[in-house]
Design a protein around this motif. Sequence first.
Motif, PDB file in Angstrom:
ATOM      1  N   ASP A  55      40.260  99.420  15.542  1.00 39.68           N
ATOM      2  CA  ASP A  55      39.265  99.827  14.560  1.00 39.68           C
ATOM      3  C   ASP A  55      39.157  98.699  13.540  1.00 39.68           C
ATOM      4  O   ASP A  55      40.171  98.307  12.930  1.00 39.68           O
ATOM      5  N   ILE A  56      37.977  98.159  13.368  1.00 32.19           N
ATOM      6  CA  ILE A  56      37.776  96.995  12.505  1.00 32.19           C
ATOM      7  C   ILE A  56      38.410  97.183  11.129  1.00 32.19           C
ATOM      8  O   ILE A  56      39.101  96.305  10.620  1.00 32.19           O
ATOM      9  N   TYR A  57      38.200  98.322  10.526  1.00 32.11           N
ATOM     10  CA  TYR A  57      38.635  98.516   9.147  1.00 32.11           C
ATOM     11  C   TYR A  57      40.138  98.737   9.042  1.00 32.11           C
ATOM     12  O   TYR A  57      40.767  98.270   8.087  1.00 32.11           O
ATOM     13  N   GLN A  58      40.744  99.396  10.021  1.00 32.82           N
ATOM     14  CA  GLN A  58      42.200  99.530  10.011  1.00 32.82           C
ATOM     15  C   GLN A  58      42.871  98.174  10.250  1.00 32.82           C
ATOM     16  O   GLN A  58      43.891  97.869   9.639  1.00 32.82           O
ATOM     17  N   VAL A  63      45.916  93.529   8.084  1.00 28.71           N
ATOM     18  CA  VAL A  63      46.010  92.072   7.966  1.00 28.71           C
ATOM     19  C   VAL A  63      45.825  91.651   6.510  1.00 28.71           C
ATOM     20  O   VAL A  63      46.538  90.773   6.019  1.00 28.71           O
ATOM     21  N   SER A  64      44.921  92.286   5.793  1.00 29.53           N
ATOM     22  CA  SER A  64      44.722  91.961   4.372  1.00 29.53           C
ATOM     23  C   SER A  64      45.976  92.225   3.563  1.00 29.53           C
ATOM     24  O   SER A  64      46.322  91.453   2.657  1.00 29.53           O
ATOM     25  N   GLN A  65      46.682  93.301   3.869  1.00 31.49           N
ATOM     26  CA  GLN A  65      47.941  93.602   3.174  1.00 31.49           C
ATOM     27  C   GLN A  65      48.935  92.465   3.383  1.00 31.49           C
ATOM     28  O   GLN A  65      49.589  92.030   2.431  1.00 31.49           O
ATOM     29  N   LEU A  76      50.768  87.264  13.729  1.00 39.58           N
ATOM     30  CA  LEU A  76      50.424  87.202  15.144  1.00 39.58           C
ATOM     31  C   LEU A  76      49.785  88.527  15.527  1.00 39.58           C
ATOM     32  O   LEU A  76      50.382  89.586  15.325  1.00 39.58           O
ATOM     33  N   VAL A  77      48.583  88.461  16.092  1.00 43.76           N
ATOM     34  CA  VAL A  77      47.847  89.658  16.484  1.00 43.76           C
ATOM     35  C   VAL A  77      47.659  89.620  17.992  1.00 43.76           C
ATOM     36  O   VAL A  77      47.164  88.626  18.530  1.00 43.76           O
ATOM     37  N   THR A  78      48.050  90.691  18.675  1.00 44.90           N
ATOM     38  CA  THR A  78      47.881  90.769  20.113  1.00 44.90           C
ATOM     39  C   THR A  78      47.010  91.961  20.467  1.00 44.90           C
ATOM     40  O   THR A  78      47.248  93.070  19.995  1.00 44.90           O
ATOM     41  N   GLY A  79      45.981  91.693  21.262  1.00 46.28           N
ATOM     42  CA  GLY A  79      45.092  92.752  21.727  1.00 46.28           C
ATOM     43  C   GLY A  79      43.751  92.740  21.033  1.00 46.28           C
ATOM     44  O   GLY A  79      43.571  92.157  19.968  1.00 46.28           O
ATOM     45  N   GLY A  80      42.788  93.374  21.686  1.00 45.49           N
ATOM     46  CA  GLY A  80      41.459  93.547  21.109  1.00 45.49           C
ATOM     47  C   GLY A  80      40.572  92.322  21.146  1.00 45.49           C
ATOM     48  O   GLY A  80      39.581  92.247  20.422  1.00 45.49           O
ATOM     49  N   THR A  81      40.902  91.337  22.001  1.00 50.24           N
ATOM     50  CA  THR A  81      40.121  90.093  22.034  1.00 50.24           C
ATOM     51  C   THR A  81      39.171  90.006  23.221  1.00 50.24           C
ATOM     52  O   THR A  81      38.565  88.968  23.437  1.00 50.24           O
ATOM     53  N   GLY A  82      39.027  91.083  23.966  1.00 43.73           N
ATOM     54  CA  GLY A  82      38.151  91.056  25.143  1.00 43.73           C
ATOM     55  C   GLY A  82      36.720  91.424  24.807  1.00 43.73           C
ATOM     56  O   GLY A  82      36.262  91.263  23.668  1.00 43.73           O
ATOM     57  N   THR A  89      38.961  92.788  17.551  1.00 40.90           N
ATOM     58  CA  THR A  89      39.846  91.943  16.746  1.00 40.90           C
ATOM     59  C   THR A  89      39.128  90.749  16.125  1.00 40.90           C
ATOM     60  O   THR A  89      39.266  90.510  14.918  1.00 40.90           O
ATOM     61  N   PRO A  90      38.337  89.959  16.878  1.00 40.09           N
ATOM     62  CA  PRO A  90      37.653  88.828  16.220  1.00 40.09           C
ATOM     63  C   PRO A  90      36.725  89.286  15.091  1.00 40.09           C
ATOM     64  O   PRO A  90      36.696  88.668  14.020  1.00 40.09           O
ATOM     65  N   GLU A  91      35.999  90.383  15.313  1.00 38.38           N
ATOM     66  CA  GLU A  91      35.086  90.876  14.276  1.00 38.38           C
ATOM     67  C   GLU A  91      35.858  91.326  13.035  1.00 38.38           C
ATOM     68  O   GLU A  91      35.377  91.188  11.910  1.00 38.38           O
ATOM     69  N   ALA A  92      37.064  91.847  13.233  1.00 40.74           N
ATOM     70  CA  ALA A  92      37.879  92.272  12.096  1.00 40.74           C
ATOM     71  C   ALA A  92      38.445  91.084  11.330  1.00 40.74           C
ATOM     72  O   ALA A  92      38.493  91.094  10.098  1.00 40.74           O
ATOM     73  N   LEU A  93      38.874  90.047  12.060  1.00 39.94           N
ATOM     74  CA  LEU A  93      39.586  88.936  11.421  1.00 39.94           C
ATOM     75  C   LEU A  93      38.693  87.843  10.847  1.00 39.94           C
ATOM     76  O   LEU A  93      38.998  87.288   9.784  1.00 39.94           O
ATOM     77  N   LEU A  94      37.651  87.478  11.543  1.00 37.45           N
ATOM     78  CA  LEU A  94      36.846  86.320  11.122  1.00 37.45           C
ATOM     79  C   LEU A  94      36.385  86.384   9.668  1.00 37.45           C
ATOM     80  O   LEU A  94      36.470  85.377   8.961  1.00 37.45           O
ATOM     81  N   PRO A  95      35.931  87.534   9.147  1.00 38.84           N
ATOM     82  CA  PRO A  95      35.532  87.558   7.733  1.00 38.84           C
ATOM     83  C   PRO A  95      36.690  87.346   6.753  1.00 38.84           C
ATOM     84  O   PRO A  95      36.453  87.010   5.598  1.00 38.84           O
ATOM     85  N   LEU A  96      37.928  87.535   7.208  1.00 39.94           N
ATOM     86  CA  LEU A  96      39.082  87.361   6.328  1.00 39.94           C
ATOM     87  C   LEU A  96      39.512  85.905   6.195  1.00 39.94           C
ATOM     88  O   LEU A  96      40.195  85.552   5.236  1.00 39.94           O
ATOM     89  N   PHE A  97      39.124  85.056   7.138  1.00 43.74           N
ATOM     90  CA  PHE A  97      39.589  83.673   7.160  1.00 43.74           C
ATOM     91  C   PHE A  97      38.934  82.841   6.062  1.00 43.74           C
ATOM     92  O   PHE A  97      37.730  82.879   5.882  1.00 43.74           O
TER      93      PHE A  97
END
Length: 182
Positions: A55-58, A63-65, A76-82, A89-97
Motif C-alpha cells: 500500500d503506497i501510503y503505508q 520509510v519516512s519514519q 533495504l526494501v524487498t518486494g513490490g517492484t513488479g 514500491t517505486p511509486e511509494a518511494l520515488l517521491p521521498l527521494f
Amino acid sequence: MGHAKENAVFVPLNIAVLTVSDTRTRDTDSSGDTLHAALEETGHRLADRQIRPDDIYQLRAQVSQWIADAAVQVILVTGGTGFTPRDNTPEALLPLFDKQIEGYGELFRQLSYEEIGTSTIQSRAVAGVANRTVIFAMPGSPKACRTAWERVIREQLDARHRPCNFVEMVLPDAVSACGPRS
C-alpha cells in the motif's frame, strides 16, 4: 570487493529492512531473512525490520519514519517492484527521494539478466537518497535479494571500497573514500 582503499576500516551501519507483502509473516519472510542475515554477516547492524502490505501510503509512512530517524543510515526494501496492480514500491518511494540513484536499477537488471534472462525487464528496482539515508528497493525473491546485496549494495556500504561508496554520505564524520581513480 572491487577496490579497497589503503588503511580504510570497515564501519558498521544501522540498516532497516522492509518487506513489502500482502501475505508474508515473520515466519515466512524468506527475503527479509536473507537480507537480515547478509547485513549481519557483513558486520552491519539491524536497526529495525518490518513487513507492510503493498500500500503506497503505508510504505511511505514506514520509510519516512526511518528517513527521519538519525539512527537509521540505510533502508533495504524487498518486494513490490513488479508490474502487478499491487506492486507499488517505486511509486511509494520515488517521491521521498532527494536524489535518485539511477545506476542501481540499471546495474541490478544487468546482473539479473545473467541469472533470469529477459525476465529482468519486469523488475523496477530503484534506489535513492533522502535525508542522508540510502534506500535500495529490490524484487521480493531471496535470489534477487542476494544478487542485489552481494553484487551491488554490499560494496557500496563498505567504507573500504573505492573510488567511492555511500558510507561517507550517511555518516557525517566519516573520512571520504572518494579519490582519484588509479
